[in-house]
Design an enzyme around this catalytic site. Structure first.
Site, short mmCIF file in Angstrom:
data_model
loop_
_atom_site.label_atom_id
_atom_site.label_comp_id
_atom_site.label_asym_id
_atom_site.label_seq_id
_atom_site.Cartn_x
_atom_site.Cartn_y
_atom_site.Cartn_z
N GLU A 1 -36.52 102.12 -39.82
CA GLU A 1 -35.88 103.40 -40.18
C GLU A 1 -36.78 104.60 -39.78
O GLU A 1 -36.91 105.43 -40.94
CB GLU A 1 -35.27 103.27 -41.45
CG GLU A 1 -34.29 102.14 -41.65
CD GLU A 1 -33.79 102.35 -43.19
OE1 GLU A 1 -34.21 103.35 -44.08
OE2 GLU A 1 -32.86 101.58 -43.50
N GLU B 1 -30.05 95.12 -42.22
CA GLU B 1 -30.14 95.06 -43.71
C GLU B 1 -28.50 95.66 -44.07
O GLU B 1 -27.79 96.12 -43.48
CB GLU B 1 -30.88 96.25 -44.06
CG GLU B 1 -32.26 95.93 -44.23
CD GLU B 1 -33.22 97.18 -44.40
OE1 GLU B 1 -32.71 97.96 -45.25
OE2 GLU B 1 -34.52 97.28 -44.16
N ASP C 1 -39.79 101.92 -49.69
CA ASP C 1 -39.04 101.55 -51.27
C ASP C 1 -39.91 100.33 -51.56
O ASP C 1 -39.13 99.40 -51.93
CB ASP C 1 -37.60 101.57 -50.66
CG ASP C 1 -36.59 101.16 -51.93
OD1 ASP C 1 -37.04 101.71 -53.06
OD2 ASP C 1 -35.80 100.19 -51.75
N TYR D 1 -25.31 100.48 -45.63
CA TYR D 1 -25.28 100.32 -47.08
C TYR D 1 -23.97 101.05 -47.37
O TYR D 1 -23.82 101.82 -48.23
CB TYR D 1 -26.49 100.87 -47.99
CG TYR D 1 -27.70 99.89 -47.60
CD1 TYR D 1 -27.75 98.74 -48.53
CD2 TYR D 1 -28.65 100.26 -46.79
CE1 TYR D 1 -28.88 98.02 -48.45
CE2 TYR D 1 -29.55 99.44 -46.53
CZ TYR D 1 -29.87 98.33 -47.21
OH TYR D 1 -31.03 97.74 -47.30
C1 GCB Z 1 -33.38 100.55 -46.58
C2 GCB Z 1 -34.94 100.17 -46.39
C3 GCB Z 1 -35.48 99.14 -47.16
C4 GCB Z 1 -34.84 99.60 -48.77
C5 GCB Z 1 -33.37 99.27 -48.83
C6 GCB Z 1 -32.74 99.93 -50.02
O1 GCB Z 1 -32.59 101.12 -45.71
O2 GCB Z 1 -35.26 99.54 -45.15
O3 GCB Z 1 -37.05 99.42 -47.55
O4 GCB Z 1 -35.33 99.05 -49.80
O5 GCB Z 1 -32.64 100.19 -47.77
O6 GCB Z 1 -32.70 98.95 -50.91
O7 GCB Z 1 -32.78 101.20 -50.05
#
Ligand code: GCB
Length: 579
Positions: free
Chosen positions: A384, A473, A140, A437
């Site tokens: 990941e 994260e 991403d 997330y």
């Molecule tokens: C993740 C990734 C990261 C992305 C982020 C997102 O899990 O490791 O590279 O930018 O989520 O914002 O989706």
């Protein structure tokens, strides 16, 4: 023999080429680009046969071939690590003409590159023109390309210091610096090492190419916010003398050395035997115009923001950063999780032997480059990956054992988003790093679920592996200036509340086994175009131009609170200089 092409443009180095012009085909270009320039080197470099002339490329993304005066000198695979070639003999061949350096760079990613990708040809001629293809990736961020770090010419004597390895320890008040020096180009040589303190006083010395230096009343290297005087660096001056039938050679190198230890227990991360809690950020090398090119003003601005925030650490998501950045970390006491470019390994074919062999080679290059930085406290071999796939078990076992053999002094991890019960690589890591997330990709909009789901996440991982956990994260996109109360997704309010909910749970778990929290992301960054990205990823707590969103102030308050609770503030925070 080269022909001048008809379309040559000015291109700065270091910089990505993508955003330099108004040409859309260059922005999204896939394939070979050519850089060329001529340099005039000092006459002595040509006449003195006792001098080695080296061309060093800090990084070029992704595959590079280098010529000097039309003669190929090296090739290199991989976008984020340096490579070199000796070019002295080529200069001497044609001493009257300037030295022409040509570097061809290809950004194509395949199943076996790191990061992996694939080229997909669209064969439906009713929808696509002949030969139309796209570069697919599973990461991403924008696949910026070009020569991203400085290209240097430097010299050494014919007999030279090829490498130095330093491992530090301490016992009571005595620092121990175990070192070894590797020499090339001399059948026999004498080596003298002198360790100096910041005042330039010798604190230990030796005449052996390897050994242990003892430092009385040692000043340890401490992270920012853990000590009044963080980032203390000694200087190890290594001096080589060698003689052959023609000449005497002297090579000198000064290596900054921070004396510190790193250890991991079942629920703690210890620096100098004291618990260290990562309160930090994930970053990207990313900015307007220069893309991933090294940019000193930006680097220094980011360090100022990191310190303003009260952050003590960052992860080099998702590839090795410029060495200049790690040198800054050493000096400022900012702790680093140093990550390989193993991001987006999702296709089962990227777990095969060709990929693994390359990944092992990248770890060799990364450890060789970064092993002496006291700020680097852990290696991350990937982000990941599809770690639930059966081949992941052998892949990560091999990769992690290899990395530990290269550097037995640092813990090794990879970053997972997989389910604890299915993750194949977790048994081999020293620290569990989890990305999640909640209320964003899972149950979007449901802030009220974060604490339950995060609690389950932590208990599951700890229950199964009994290893310390970093929330590597978490976050939410916020388009700066968009507001809504009650909070809705993409507003600054929503980003804040996501963070608050995560923080509440971190506070419950950090007394037990959670050893860190790294926000995703420090700043907004560019991505490939897609329907979930509005001119890039907006999970930054700063905009891409480094202006704070509301979440930055929330995080600042929290990080300084954590620092006050767990650490020792640097002297300047107590006696700030007048502006
Ligand atoms: C993740 C990734 C990261 C992305 C982020 C997102 O899990 O490791 O590279 O930018 O989520 O914002 O989706």
């Amino acid at each position: 023999m080269f022909c001048q092409t008809d379309h040559v443009i000015d291109m700065p180095v270091p910089a990505s080429y993508n955003d330099i012009t108004q040409d859309p085909t260059l922005r999204d270009f896939i394939g070979w680009v050519w850089y060329e320039r001529e340099v005039t080197v000092p006459a002595r470099w040509i006449t003195d046969e006792g001098i080695r002339v080296v061309l060093r490329v800090g990084s070029a993304h992704y595959y590079s071939v280098v010529w000097v005066n039309g003669v190929k000198v090296t090739e290199h695979e991989g976008g984020h690590l340096p490579f070199e070639a000796e070019i002295g003999t080529l200069l001497r061949k044609e001493p009257t003409i300037p030295c022409r350096i040509t570097i061809a760079v290809n950004n194509t990613l395949t199943l076996h590159t790191l990061p992996p990708g694939s080229i997909q040809y669209m064969n439906d001629s009713t929808r696509y023109p002949d030969g139309f293809f796209v570069q697919n990736t599973n990461f991403d961020f924008y696949n910026y390309a070009g020569i991203h770090r400085p290209v240097l010419l430097y010299t050494t004597p014919k007999a030279y210091l090829d490498d130095i390895t330093v491992v530090t320890d301490f016992k009571d008040n005595t620092g121990l610096v175990r070192y070894s020096v590797s020499v090339q180009g001399a059948a026999s040589a004498t080596v003298k090492v002198t360790l100096m303190d910041t005042g330039g006083h010798c604190v230990a010395s030796s005449n052996e190419p390897s050994g242990v230096l003892k430092v009385a009343d040692v000043n340890l290297w401490w992270p920012y916010l853990m000590h009044e005087n963080p980032g203390y660096l000694y200087s190890l001056e290594v001096r080589l003398m060698a003689t052959d039938e023609r000449s005497t050679y002297e090579d000198v190198y000064a290596l900054p050395v921070g004396i510190r230890t790193v250890n991991v227990t079942s629920n703690q991360f210890l620096i100098n035997n004291k618990p260290f809690y990562f309160h930090g950020v994930n970053k990207h090398e990313d900015a307007d115009i220069r893309g991933k090119g090294l940019d000193w003003p930006l680097v220094v601005k980011d360090f100022n923001l990191i310190k303003w925030l009260g952050a003590n650490s960052f992860r080099t998501s998702h590839y090795p950063y410029a060495e200049e950045i790690l040198q800054m970390c050493d000096r400022h006491g900012i702790v680093v999780i140093d990550e390989s470019p193993g991001v987006g390994i999702k296709d089962i074919r990227s777990f095969g032997n060709a990929s693994l062999t390359h990944h092992l080679a990248v770890m060799d290059e990364l450890v060789r480059r970064d092993k002496n930085h006291p700020s680097v406290v852990m290696w991350s071999v990937a982000n990941e990956p599809a770690s639930e796939m059966p081949p992941a078990e052998n892949y990560f076992k091999t990769l992690i054992l290899h990395t530990k053999a290269l550097d037995p002094t640092r813990p090794v991890t990879y970053i997972t988003d997989s389910n604890y019960a299915r993750d194949k690589g977790a048994p081999f890591v020293d620290v569990i790093c989890v990305n999640s997330y909640f209320s964003w990709y899972h149950d979007p909009g449901h802030l009220e679920l974060i604490s339950l789901q995060l609690n389950t996440q932590f208990e599951d991982w700890y229950g199964k592996y009994k290893k310390p956990i970093i929330q590597s994260e978490y976050g939410a996109d916020a388009v700066p200036g968009i507001h809504n109360d009650p909070p809705v997704m993409f507003t600054e309010e929503y980003q804040k509340v996501v963070l608050q909910n995560y923080h509440n749970m971190f506070d419950q778990k950090r007394k037990k086994y959670v050893i860190g929290e790294l926000i995703w992301n420090f700043a907004d960054f560019m991505t490939t175009q897609g329907i979930t990205r509005v001119v890039g990823n907006k999970k930054g707590i700063f905009t891409r131009q480094r202006q704070p969103k509301a979440a930055a102030f929330l995080l600042k308050e929290r990080y300084w609170k954590l620092a006050n609770e767990t650490g020792t503030l640097p002297l300047w925070t107590k006696y700030p200089c007048p502006l």
